[in-house]
Design a protein around this motif. Structure first.
Motif, PDB file in Angstrom:
ATOM      1  N   VAL A   1      -1.346   8.120  -4.395  1.00 28.81           N
ATOM      2  CA  VAL A   1      -0.722   9.285  -5.001  1.00 28.81           C
ATOM      3  C   VAL A   1      -0.039  10.153  -3.944  1.00 28.81           C
ATOM      4  O   VAL A   1       1.079  10.609  -4.118  1.00 28.81           O
ATOM      5  N   ASN A   2      -0.693  10.369  -2.818  1.00 27.90           N
ATOM      6  CA  ASN A   2      -0.151  11.241  -1.777  1.00 27.90           C
ATOM      7  C   ASN A   2       0.746  10.492  -0.786  1.00 27.90           C
ATOM      8  O   ASN A   2       1.294  11.093   0.117  1.00 27.90           O
ATOM      9  N   CYS A   3       0.831   9.214  -0.934  1.00 27.12           N
ATOM     10  CA  CYS A   3       1.623   8.419   0.027  1.00 27.12           C
ATOM     11  C   CYS A   3       2.486   7.453  -0.750  1.00 27.12           C
ATOM     12  O   CYS A   3       2.068   6.355  -1.077  1.00 27.12           O
ATOM     13  N   ARG A   4       3.706   7.869  -1.064  1.00 28.77           N
ATOM     14  CA  ARG A   4       4.566   7.020  -1.892  1.00 28.77           C
ATOM     15  C   ARG A   4       5.136   5.838  -1.106  1.00 28.77           C
ATOM     16  O   ARG A   4       5.849   5.016  -1.643  1.00 28.77           O
ATOM     17  N   ASN A   5       4.833   5.767   0.185  1.00 30.39           N
ATOM     18  CA  ASN A   5       5.338   4.676   1.014  1.00 30.39           C
ATOM     19  C   ASN A   5       4.408   3.473   1.018  1.00 30.39           C
ATOM     20  O   ASN A   5       4.711   2.473   1.641  1.00 30.39           O
ATOM     21  N   MET A   6       3.250   3.585   0.362  1.00 33.50           N
ATOM     22  CA  MET A   6       2.312   2.471   0.384  1.00 33.50           C
ATOM     23  C   MET A   6       2.651   1.509  -0.760  1.00 33.50           C
ATOM     24  O   MET A   6       2.790   1.916  -1.913  1.00 33.50           O
ATOM     25  N   TRP A   7       2.795   0.250  -0.410  1.00 35.88           N
ATOM     26  CA  TRP A   7       3.138  -0.778  -1.391  1.00 35.88           C
ATOM     27  C   TRP A   7       2.100  -1.883  -1.315  1.00 35.88           C
ATOM     28  O   TRP A   7       1.574  -2.194  -0.251  1.00 35.88           O
ATOM     29  N   GLY A   8       1.834  -2.487  -2.464  1.00 41.94           N
ATOM     30  CA  GLY A   8       0.915  -3.623  -2.526  1.00 41.94           C
ATOM     31  C   GLY A   8       1.699  -4.919  -2.586  1.00 41.94           C
ATOM     32  O   GLY A   8       2.713  -5.026  -3.277  1.00 41.94           O
ATOM     33  N   LEU A   9       1.244  -5.900  -1.824  1.00 39.47           N
ATOM     34  CA  LEU A   9       1.829  -7.235  -1.852  1.00 39.47           C
ATOM     35  C   LEU A   9       0.851  -8.097  -2.649  1.00 39.47           C
ATOM     36  O   LEU A   9      -0.297  -8.286  -2.245  1.00 39.47           O
ATOM     37  N   TYR A  10       1.292  -8.580  -3.803  1.00 37.34           N
ATOM     38  CA  TYR A  10       0.405  -9.277  -4.740  1.00 37.34           C
ATOM     39  C   TYR A  10       0.784 -10.756  -4.883  1.00 37.34           C
ATOM     40  O   TYR A  10       1.955 -11.097  -4.937  1.00 37.34           O
ATOM     41  N   SER A  11      -0.233 -11.594  -4.946  1.00 42.48           N
ATOM     42  CA  SER A  11      -0.041 -12.967  -5.397  1.00 42.48           C
ATOM     43  C   SER A  11      -0.645 -13.008  -6.805  1.00 42.48           C
ATOM     44  O   SER A  11      -1.092 -11.991  -7.318  1.00 42.48           O
ATOM     45  N   PHE A  12      -0.672 -14.163  -7.441  1.00 43.32           N
ATOM     46  CA  PHE A  12      -1.140 -14.205  -8.820  1.00 43.32           C
ATOM     47  C   PHE A  12      -2.147 -15.321  -9.044  1.00 43.32           C
ATOM     48  O   PHE A  12      -2.017 -16.415  -8.512  1.00 43.32           O
ATOM     49  N   GLY A  13      -3.145 -15.001  -9.844  1.00 38.47           N
ATOM     50  CA  GLY A  13      -4.099 -15.991 -10.307  1.00 38.47           C
ATOM     51  C   GLY A  13      -3.847 -16.228 -11.783  1.00 38.47           C
ATOM     52  O   GLY A  13      -3.078 -15.500 -12.416  1.00 38.47           O
ATOM     53  N   VAL A  14      -4.491 -17.235 -12.348  1.00 38.94           N
ATOM     54  CA  VAL A  14      -4.323 -17.522 -13.775  1.00 38.94           C
ATOM     55  C   VAL A  14      -5.700 -17.586 -14.418  1.00 38.94           C
ATOM     56  O   VAL A  14      -6.567 -18.328 -13.980  1.00 38.94           O
ATOM     57  N   GLU A  15      -5.884 -16.760 -15.426  1.00 34.19           N
ATOM     58  CA  GLU A  15      -7.120 -16.784 -16.193  1.00 34.19           C
ATOM     59  C   GLU A  15      -6.897 -17.689 -17.390  1.00 34.19           C
ATOM     60  O   GLU A  15      -6.024 -17.451 -18.212  1.00 34.19           O
TER      61      GLU A  15
END
Length: 157
Positions: free
Chosen positions: A116-130
């Protein structure tokens, strides 16, 4: 009714050939139908070729004798169980193998929700399958792989 993988491919090829043959007969016997068909002189309307399939015990021979003689680049092998039943969606029983240098991983980069206080933080996501069952398409879910701090244009200047 359960058919093995090779049998299903064989039946599919027969069905496509029969549909093509019916259209060919209609074109020869029905001028109105023939007028609706787009034909390019000198080219076959359709050709069907089954890919060669081998037993897993033949892998060494495939690498020694077949892959070096292909007319195109080989980017991997697909291992399919012949006795695997068909169901819609992604088949988890298929294994795809690629040489290390050709492997890829898909990622998605999106703002990290807890920053919330740091708009520069980004998540790098891979994907799983349920996967809930053999007849359901698996639901993809994101898996956080890493966090990244990305500077804005103002911060760079």
């Amino acid at each position: 009714m359960f058919f093995k993988f090779r049998d299903r491919l064989h039946f599919a090829a027969i069905e496509v050939r029969e549909r093509f043959r019916r259209a060919q007969v209609l074109s020869e016997t029905n001028p109105a139908f023939a007028a609706t068909q787009v034909r390019r002189p000198g080219l076959p309307v359709i050709d069907i070729f089954m890919k060669d399939m081998f037993d897993v015990a033949d892998v060494e021979g495939i690498f020694k004798y077949i892959i070096p003689n292909l007319q195109h680049e080989n980017d991997g092998l697909i291992f399919t169980m012949n006795a695997c039943p068909y169901y819609p969606g992604t088949c988890q029983e298929i294994m795809k193998w690629k040489p290390t240098e050709l492997n890829t991983v898909d990622f998605e980069l999106k703002p990290f929700p807890l920053s919330v206080n740091c708009r520069n933080m980004w998540g790098l996501y891979s994907f799983g399958v349920e996967k809930r069952g053999p007849f359901e398409e698996g639901r993809k879910y994101p898996i956080l792989f890493d966090l990244m701090f990305i500077k804005t244009e103002e911060e760079i200047l």
